[in-house]
Motif scaffolding. Sequence first.
Motif, PDB file in Angstrom:
ATOM      1  N   GLN A  31       1.297  -0.991  -0.150  1.00 13.60           N
ATOM      2  CA  GLN A  31       0.273   0.343  -0.198  1.00 13.60           C
ATOM      3  C   GLN A  31       1.228   1.253  -0.729  1.00 13.60           C
ATOM      4  O   GLN A  31      -0.021   2.865  -0.531  1.00 13.60           O
ATOM      5  N   ASN A  32       2.125   1.488   0.415  1.00 10.16           N
ATOM      6  CA  ASN A  32       3.416   2.495   0.050  1.00 10.16           C
ATOM      7  C   ASN A  32       4.001   1.998  -0.765  1.00 10.16           C
ATOM      8  O   ASN A  32       4.703   1.509  -1.126  1.00 10.16           O
ATOM      9  N   GLU A  33       3.121   2.880  -1.851  1.00 12.19           N
ATOM     10  CA  GLU A  33       3.214   3.506  -3.306  1.00 12.19           C
ATOM     11  C   GLU A  33       5.034   3.729  -3.537  1.00 12.19           C
ATOM     12  O   GLU A  33       5.847   3.071  -4.823  1.00 12.19           O
ATOM     13  N   GLU A  34       5.178   4.362  -2.009  1.00 12.13           N
ATOM     14  CA  GLU A  34       6.723   5.077  -2.374  1.00 12.13           C
ATOM     15  C   GLU A  34       8.092   4.145  -1.542  1.00 12.13           C
ATOM     16  O   GLU A  34       8.994   4.137  -2.621  1.00 12.13           O
ATOM     17  N   TYR A  39      12.198   0.124  -3.414  1.00 12.96           N
ATOM     18  CA  TYR A  39      12.575  -0.986  -3.421  1.00 12.96           C
ATOM     19  C   TYR A  39      12.882  -1.751  -4.733  1.00 12.96           C
ATOM     20  O   TYR A  39      13.792  -1.628  -5.008  1.00 12.96           O
ATOM     21  N   PHE A  40      12.383  -1.899  -5.247  1.00 12.53           N
ATOM     22  CA  PHE A  40      12.453  -1.596  -7.124  1.00 12.53           C
ATOM     23  C   PHE A  40      13.558  -0.914  -8.041  1.00 12.53           C
ATOM     24  O   PHE A  40      13.899  -1.950  -8.252  1.00 12.53           O
ATOM     25  N   GLU A  83      -2.085  -3.480 -10.792  1.00  9.95           N
ATOM     26  CA  GLU A  83      -2.464  -1.802 -11.824  1.00  9.95           C
ATOM     27  C   GLU A  83      -1.082  -0.954 -11.191  1.00  9.95           C
ATOM     28  O   GLU A  83      -0.197  -0.336 -11.353  1.00  9.95           O
ATOM     29  N   TYR A  84      -0.285  -0.347 -10.051  1.00 10.52           N
ATOM     30  CA  TYR A  84       0.839  -0.077  -9.499  1.00 10.52           C
ATOM     31  C   TYR A  84       1.857  -0.237  -9.643  1.00 10.52           C
ATOM     32  O   TYR A  84       3.278   0.036 -10.656  1.00 10.52           O
ATOM     33  N   LEU A  85       2.222  -2.136 -10.261  1.00 14.41           N
ATOM     34  CA  LEU A  85       3.093  -2.548 -10.425  1.00 14.41           C
ATOM     35  C   LEU A  85       3.629  -2.411 -11.864  1.00 14.41           C
ATOM     36  O   LEU A  85       4.653  -2.087 -12.346  1.00 14.41           O
ATOM     37  N   LYS A  86       2.065  -2.361 -12.884  1.00 17.06           N
ATOM     38  CA  LYS A  86       2.215  -1.987 -14.275  1.00 17.06           C
ATOM     39  C   LYS A  86       2.836  -0.918 -14.494  1.00 17.06           C
ATOM     40  O   LYS A  86       3.555  -0.305 -15.922  1.00 17.06           O
TER      41      LYS A  86
END
Length: 361
Positions: A31-34, A39-40, A83-86
């Motif tokens: 949930q922590n998009e930042e 990390y990635f 959706e966010y990973l994309k």
Amino acid sequence: MIVASAMVLVKELPLGYRLYYIPRGPLMDYQNEELVSFYFQSLKAYGKKQKAICIKFDPLVIYDSFLLKEHTQTKTDEHPVCEYLKKIGAYHYGYNMDMYEVTQPRTQAVFYYHEGWREHPSTNLKKNLQRAKNKGVQIKQVKEEGLAIFADLLKKTGDRKGVALRNEAYFKKLLDTYQDDCAIFLTYINQKELLAQAKEELQRIQDDLIANPKSEKKMVPIRQKILGLENEIKRLEENIPIDGDIAYISGSLICKDKHTSELLYAGMDEKYNKYYGSYVSYLRAIEWAEEQGCSKCNFGGVQGTLDDGLTTFKETFLPVFEEYLGEFDLPILPLTYQLFQKALPYARKLIKSIGKRGKQS
């Protein structure tokens, strides 16, 4: 404070390239998009220096969970994490239903311990446990002395399913590593005793018929009983010279870590499937984990279609089925990754072709 971590497995590729694979990870708050982005991006920067072309991963994020009897249809909505990973450049392989087309199955059966679960088994489990008891199935926990037997049961299971499973050395390593946090259970039958009992029962019925002749109507179930005993005697007489007086028919291996357990391996000798030993060894492993203080037991993967024999077997123990997001690829070297993806199907065909020629020669 550690806020994210992953076990990164490295696959060496031709020309010094590598492939990174993170099973059921990375572990972090998605949930922590930042945090996810940082990390990635950091792992990509490190991987680029190591000539890694891609990070393959499948997050420990549940897409859906349900009891099989309450399941109606598979969800089709896109998960927010997906959706966010994309958005950060990851390619999603989709909500794959076939456990053999991905590195790890998307759907797993997980048993959560709750009050009274032992007193209220499913109807099928209750019946099969009683059948096993009636057929003289016994169970024991083993250590190193039972590894060869367990490995043999797993090999028979692998040969039957056409898959390669682990060997005795691997199971020994698990025992050495986990020690008291690992248990192996084997079920077995005393064929010599069962043979004597079957012959004695058959003789008793035959003597009773001579002393007390029955009407034709009453003879119907008696003939069925006689036929069953004769078949059992024949099976035992055929199997004793091959498997010995004591025949091991199924086994299960389970490991625990803190309050979670994983029923990692289970196998059986198909020749003795009508003795229902698998239900006995599986249940004992589940009971053992609860005795060790576990709150849940992971039974491992099943087909996403939920219509195969493995699902039917595991459902007997009334687990919750959990679907994960599935696999993603995050390219590090985009051009090299594209070439690798195009070449992979041809490489697989070539390997299969070489394998076939080898068998024919």
